[in-house]
Enzyme design. Structure first.
Site, short mmCIF file in Angstrom:
data_model
loop_
_atom_site.label_atom_id
_atom_site.label_comp_id
_atom_site.label_asym_id
_atom_site.label_seq_id
_atom_site.Cartn_x
_atom_site.Cartn_y
_atom_site.Cartn_z
N SER A 148 -12.64 25.64 24.91
CA SER A 148 -13.61 24.86 25.67
C SER A 148 -14.96 25.59 25.71
O SER A 148 -15.54 25.87 24.67
CB SER A 148 -13.05 24.58 27.07
N ASP A 303 -9.02 14.84 21.96
CA ASP A 303 -9.97 15.40 22.93
C ASP A 303 -11.10 14.39 23.12
O ASP A 303 -11.77 13.99 22.17
CB ASP A 303 -10.51 16.73 22.42
N HIS A 332 -7.98 17.36 25.60
CA HIS A 332 -8.67 18.64 25.75
C HIS A 332 -7.71 19.74 26.18
O HIS A 332 -7.85 20.90 25.78
CB HIS A 332 -9.80 18.50 26.76
#
Length: 356
Positions: A148, A303, A332
């Site tokens: 991330s 995602d 995600h």
């Protein structure tokens, strides 16, 4: 779907939450940020795993992510894994703004709370570079990797310090925050700041109504449509959709996460862009072309804010990069250490990258 690892928070390898005090500090002194403000008495919180070898060649940097703390990276560290402390010296620096490193919640006036200055991804990587070189005396890293916002920092390492970074493995993240991603974060920000208790950032108690609203907005993005269609949350121990929204998502953002800290890191995320690197400041495509590291880029199949298409675009413009998509419905959070199959996929890729 098998191998669910946790309920309610991203796990450590032991399944236990680590102490908030289980870390060290690197004193940064007076830190002038990319935007021009100077944080006096700044500090970088970090945790290390393993032992630095004699020639200082076995170090890996593994930055934290949006709201994450070092112990929430530990699911990817362990004996027999790619990030094995018996073989590598793994440094997990906490992002500026996460509540452990210098942040709105722990910085004295005048830069406290709502007055905390803007921090860029490049600022974060610059102080991590100081930790690695000044404190540990490391001249070259074995790998930089992260999930991330940690992936964004991974790209930035390769951009800012190419001579130090031969290999990178960003997963479920990007080198530049897309406009669609910025729009998602605007919704998160609006939900949090709409709470009257927020008081423009000068609250006396956490704006819990806003934090809960933020969690509800986030819930529609962190996991994929297919995750909800298959009701995978039941395999995580939640008995209904509402139980998941309260137990996991609201619990996540109420877990010692400060509103001003979240907003500070949100600004960092929204403004992530390697082409804004000091001394470069060119186009995104030109910036990608300068990355020479052996790169294994791993987006997640579903995602919603770092889609594989965005990373395919980046990989096509990098000199030595491979795209490897994490399959499955976890979206995600395929990169969050919550599902065994995803963790094994990421770990196997890291082993391959380190070996080649």
């Amino acid at each position: 779907m098998t191998g669910i690892l946790c309920r309610g928070r991203i796990p450590s390898p032991t399944g236990e939450r680590r102490s908030m005090n289980d870390h060290e500090f690197f004193e940064l002194g007076d830190l002038t940020l990319q935007g021009g403000a100077t944080l006096r008495g700044a500090k970088l919180a970090y945790k290390t795993y393993g032992t630095l070898n004699e020639d200082r060649s076995n170090a890996i940097v593994y930055p934290t992510w949006y709201s994450g703390r070092h112990w929430e990276n530990e699911w990817l560290i362990g004996a027999g894994m790619a990030l094995d402390p018996e073989r590598y010296f793994i440094i997990v620096p906490n992002m500026l703004g996460n509540g452990l490193s210098s942040s709105p919640s722990n910085t004295p006036p005048p830069y406290d709370r709502a007055r905390f200055p803007r921090v860029t991804v490049a600022d974060n990587v610059a102080v991590q570079h100081r930790l690695v070189t000044e404190h540990f005396g490391i001249e070259r890293l074995a790998l930089v990797t992260g999930w991330s916002m940690g992936a964004g920092q991974t790209y930035q390492w390769a951009m800012s310090y190419p001579e130090m970074v031969p290999k990178i493995a960003p997963f479920c993240g990007s080198a530049k925050t897309s406009e669609h991603n910025i729009v998602f974060l605007e919704g998160v920000k609006a939900a949090l700041t709409a709470d009257d208790a927020y008081r423009g950032g000068w609250y006396t108690e956490q704006p819990t109504k806003g934090l809960r609203a933020m969690a509800r907005v986030y819930a529609g993005w962190g996991f994929s449509q297919a995750f909800y269609w298959d009701r995978v949350y039941r395999q995580m121990g939640y008995t209904s959709l509402e139980d998941f929204l309260v137990g996991f998502w609201e619990g996540f953002f109420l877990d010692n996460r400060d509103a001003n800290n979240l907003l500070a890191m949100l600004w960092t995320w929204q403004n992530g862009d390697i082409s804004r690197t000091p001394g470069f400041e060119g186009s995104y495509e030109e910036a990608l072309a300068t990355i020479e590291a052996d790169a294994l880029v791993m987006p997640a199949e579903k995602d919603l804010y770092f889609p594989p298409e965005d990373e395919a675009y980046a990989v096509e413009r990098m000199a030595n990069a491979e795209l490897r998509v994490i399959p499955g419905v976890w979206g995600h959070f395929a990169g969050g250490g919550m599902n065994d199959e995803d963790t094994q996929f990421i770990d196997a890729a890291l082993k391959e990258l380190l070996a080649r």
